[in-house]
Design a protein around this motif. Structure first.
Motif, PDB file in Angstrom:
ATOM      1  N   ILE A 109       1.042  -1.196  -0.066  1.00 12.60           N
ATOM      2  CA  ILE A 109       0.106  -0.093  -0.045  1.00 12.60           C
ATOM      3  C   ILE A 109       0.970   1.278   0.115  1.00 12.60           C
ATOM      4  CG2 ILE A 109      -1.596   1.376   1.351  1.00 12.60           C
ATOM      5  CD1 ILE A 109      -2.746  -1.550   2.221  1.00 12.60           C
ATOM      6  N   PHE A 110       1.876   1.234   0.906  1.00 17.77           N
ATOM      7  CA  PHE A 110       2.734   2.292   0.943  1.00 17.77           C
ATOM      8  C   PHE A 110       3.516   2.547  -0.161  1.00 17.77           C
ATOM      9  CE2 PHE A 110       2.150   2.109   5.564  1.00 17.77           C
ATOM     10  CZ  PHE A 110       1.603   3.354   5.612  1.00 17.77           C
ATOM     11  N   GLU A 111       4.047   1.283  -0.779  1.00 18.73           N
ATOM     12  CA  GLU A 111       4.911   1.392  -2.121  1.00 18.73           C
ATOM     13  C   GLU A 111       4.161   1.941  -3.309  1.00 18.73           C
ATOM     14  OE1 GLU A 111       7.884   1.401  -4.912  1.00 18.73           O
ATOM     15  OE2 GLU A 111       7.967   0.974  -2.862  1.00 18.73           O
ATOM     16  N   ALA A 112       2.419   1.659  -3.430  1.00 18.75           N
ATOM     17  CA  ALA A 112       1.753   2.245  -4.725  1.00 18.75           C
ATOM     18  C   ALA A 112       1.612   3.493  -4.182  1.00 18.75           C
ATOM     19  CB  ALA A 112       0.482   1.451  -4.381  1.00 18.75           C
ATOM     20  N   GLY A 113       1.443   3.974  -3.199  1.00 16.75           N
ATOM     21  CA  GLY A 113       1.468   5.385  -2.838  1.00 16.75           C
ATOM     22  C   GLY A 113       2.675   6.406  -3.146  1.00 16.75           C
ATOM     23  N   GLU A 114       3.897   5.726  -2.816  1.00 16.88           N
ATOM     24  CA  GLU A 114       5.005   6.451  -3.381  1.00 16.88           C
ATOM     25  C   GLU A 114       5.208   6.456  -4.779  1.00 16.88           C
ATOM     26  OE1 GLU A 114       8.766   7.445  -1.466  1.00 16.88           O
ATOM     27  OE2 GLU A 114       8.892   5.288  -1.331  1.00 16.88           O
ATOM     28  N   GLN A 115       4.756   5.410  -5.546  1.00 15.99           N
ATOM     29  CA  GLN A 115       4.746   5.305  -7.027  1.00 15.99           C
ATOM     30  C   GLN A 115       3.885   6.497  -7.467  1.00 15.99           C
ATOM     31  OE1 GLN A 115       7.237   3.841  -8.823  1.00 15.99           O
ATOM     32  NE2 GLN A 115       7.823   3.061  -6.758  1.00 15.99           N
ATOM     33  N   GLU A 116       2.726   6.736  -7.004  1.00 15.88           N
ATOM     34  CA  GLU A 116       1.581   7.723  -7.404  1.00 15.88           C
ATOM     35  C   GLU A 116       2.109   9.149  -7.193  1.00 15.88           C
ATOM     36  OE1 GLU A 116      -1.205   9.128  -9.582  1.00 15.88           O
ATOM     37  OE2 GLU A 116      -1.049   6.685  -9.127  1.00 15.88           O
ATOM     38  N   LEU A 117       2.992   9.075  -5.954  1.00 15.43           N
ATOM     39  CA  LEU A 117       3.711  10.400  -5.733  1.00 15.43           C
ATOM     40  C   LEU A 117       4.695  10.702  -6.685  1.00 15.43           C
ATOM     41  CD1 LEU A 117       3.757  12.768  -3.746  1.00 15.43           C
ATOM     42  CD2 LEU A 117       5.360  11.610  -2.398  1.00 15.43           C
ATOM     43  N   LYS A 118       5.322   9.863  -7.018  1.00 15.92           N
ATOM     44  CA  LYS A 118       6.516   9.992  -8.029  1.00 15.92           C
ATOM     45  C   LYS A 118       5.849  10.422  -9.364  1.00 15.92           C
ATOM     46  CE  LYS A 118       9.918   7.116  -5.977  1.00 15.92           C
ATOM     47  NZ  LYS A 118      10.581   5.675  -6.379  1.00 15.92           N
ATOM     48  N   ARG A 119       4.992   9.648  -9.809  1.00 14.70           N
ATOM     49  CA  ARG A 119       4.284   9.960 -11.115  1.00 14.70           C
ATOM     50  C   ARG A 119       3.635  11.396 -10.980  1.00 14.70           C
ATOM     51  NH1 ARG A 119       2.912   4.627 -10.906  1.00 14.70           N
ATOM     52  NH2 ARG A 119       1.158   4.955  -9.752  1.00 14.70           N
ATOM     53  N   HIS A 120       3.145  11.792  -9.794  1.00 13.69           N
ATOM     54  CA  HIS A 120       2.690  13.265  -9.982  1.00 13.69           C
ATOM     55  C   HIS A 120       3.944  14.401  -9.783  1.00 13.69           C
ATOM     56  CE1 HIS A 120       0.303  16.629  -8.395  1.00 13.69           C
ATOM     57  NE2 HIS A 120       1.056  16.877  -7.530  1.00 13.69           N
ATOM     58  N   PHE A 121       5.000  14.030  -9.280  1.00 12.61           N
ATOM     59  CA  PHE A 121       6.069  14.951  -9.304  1.00 12.61           C
ATOM     60  C   PHE A 121       6.849  14.990 -10.647  1.00 12.61           C
ATOM     61  CE2 PHE A 121       6.796  14.563  -4.527  1.00 12.61           C
ATOM     62  CZ  PHE A 121       6.195  15.594  -4.160  1.00 12.61           C
ATOM     63  N   HIS A 122       6.628  13.885 -11.552  1.00 10.82           N
ATOM     64  CA  HIS A 122       7.055  13.907 -12.574  1.00 10.82           C
ATOM     65  C   HIS A 122       6.476  15.021 -13.667  1.00 10.82           C
ATOM     66  CE1 HIS A 122       9.473  12.352 -16.024  1.00 10.82           C
ATOM     67  NE2 HIS A 122       8.316  12.434 -16.892  1.00 10.82           N
ATOM     68  N   GLN A 123       5.344  15.391 -13.443  1.00  8.74           N
ATOM     69  CA  GLN A 123       4.617  16.324 -14.027  1.00  8.74           C
ATOM     70  C   GLN A 123       4.966  17.717 -14.040  1.00  8.74           C
ATOM     71  OE1 GLN A 123       0.149  15.933 -13.959  1.00  8.74           O
ATOM     72  NE2 GLN A 123       0.609  14.566 -12.059  1.00  8.74           N
ATOM     73  N   TYR A 124       5.964  18.030 -13.023  1.00  7.25           N
ATOM     74  CA  TYR A 124       6.511  19.361 -12.831  1.00  7.25           C
ATOM     75  C   TYR A 124       7.965  19.259 -13.066  1.00  7.25           C
ATOM     76  CZ  TYR A 124       1.742  19.730 -11.244  1.00  7.25           C
ATOM     77  OH  TYR A 124       0.433  19.691 -10.597  1.00  7.25           O
ATOM     78  N   THR A 125       8.123  20.541 -13.608  1.00  9.00           N
ATOM     79  CA  THR A 125       9.854  20.901 -13.719  1.00  9.00           C
ATOM     80  C   THR A 125      10.267  22.035 -12.775  1.00  9.00           C
ATOM     81  OG1 THR A 125       9.504  22.407 -15.441  1.00  9.00           O
ATOM     82  CG2 THR A 125       9.888  20.096 -15.971  1.00  9.00           C
ATOM     83  N   ILE A 126      11.400  22.482 -12.599  1.00 12.55           N
ATOM     84  CA  ILE A 126      11.954  23.456 -12.134  1.00 12.55           C
ATOM     85  C   ILE A 126      11.328  24.733 -12.747  1.00 12.55           C
ATOM     86  CG2 ILE A 126      13.820  24.920 -11.817  1.00 12.55           C
ATOM     87  CD1 ILE A 126      13.602  22.563  -9.724  1.00 12.55           C
ATOM     88  N   ALA A 127      11.491  24.689 -13.889  1.00 18.47           N
ATOM     89  CA  ALA A 127      10.665  25.843 -14.897  1.00 18.47           C
ATOM     90  C   ALA A 127       9.189  25.850 -14.453  1.00 18.47           C
ATOM     91  CB  ALA A 127      10.958  25.384 -16.421  1.00 18.47           C
TER      92      ALA A 127
END
Length: 137
Positions: A109-127
């Protein structure tokens, strides 16, 4: 989440904001309002992984070595915070039907949550973060 993650984001956004200006660790620390030693530790990791470079000397400092729209937040998460969603369980009673198995049951459950968080963060850049900062001023 670890503070190094947000220190890294703040540092990179500041460097992206003034791409023609070198920034010292003291200058970056002043913007974040933390001790420069903490900033230097984060900058060391960023430099080691090719996000920033530095120029030595009296007029030296740090600058971005990658374009801001090529630095995704999930990369920084992986460098500084990976695994932080997984809690540190207290000592559990292995003889208890719950305590003996809950940690194992929750891992996925926690691993799936972390993977979802990573996918979310991938949408955003420093720009993207810089653009959001500039829209709030």
């Amino acid at each position: 989440m670890h503070s190094e993650f947000v220190i890294a984001i703040h540092s990179l956004v500041l460097l992206a904001y003034t791409p023609d200006r070198l920034r010292t660790s003291d200058n970056i620390a002043n913007s974040i309002v933390i001790h420069p030693v903490r900033v230097r530790k984060v900058l060391s990791v960023l430099r080691k992984h090719g996000y920033i470079a530095s120029k030595e000397g009296a007029k030296g400092g740090f600058y971005l070595s990658r374009v801001p729209d090529a630095i995704h937040l999930d990369e920084l998460y992986a460098l500084f915070t990976d695994g932080s969603v997984m809690p540190k369980w207290p000592e559990l009673n292995p003889k208890c039907p719950i305590g003996g198995h809950i940690e194992t049951a929750m891992e996925g459950i926690f691993e799936a949550g972390e993977q979802e968080l990573k996918r979310h963060f991938h949408q955003y850049t420093i720009a993207d973060v810089l653009e959001r900062v500039q829209h709030t001023t």
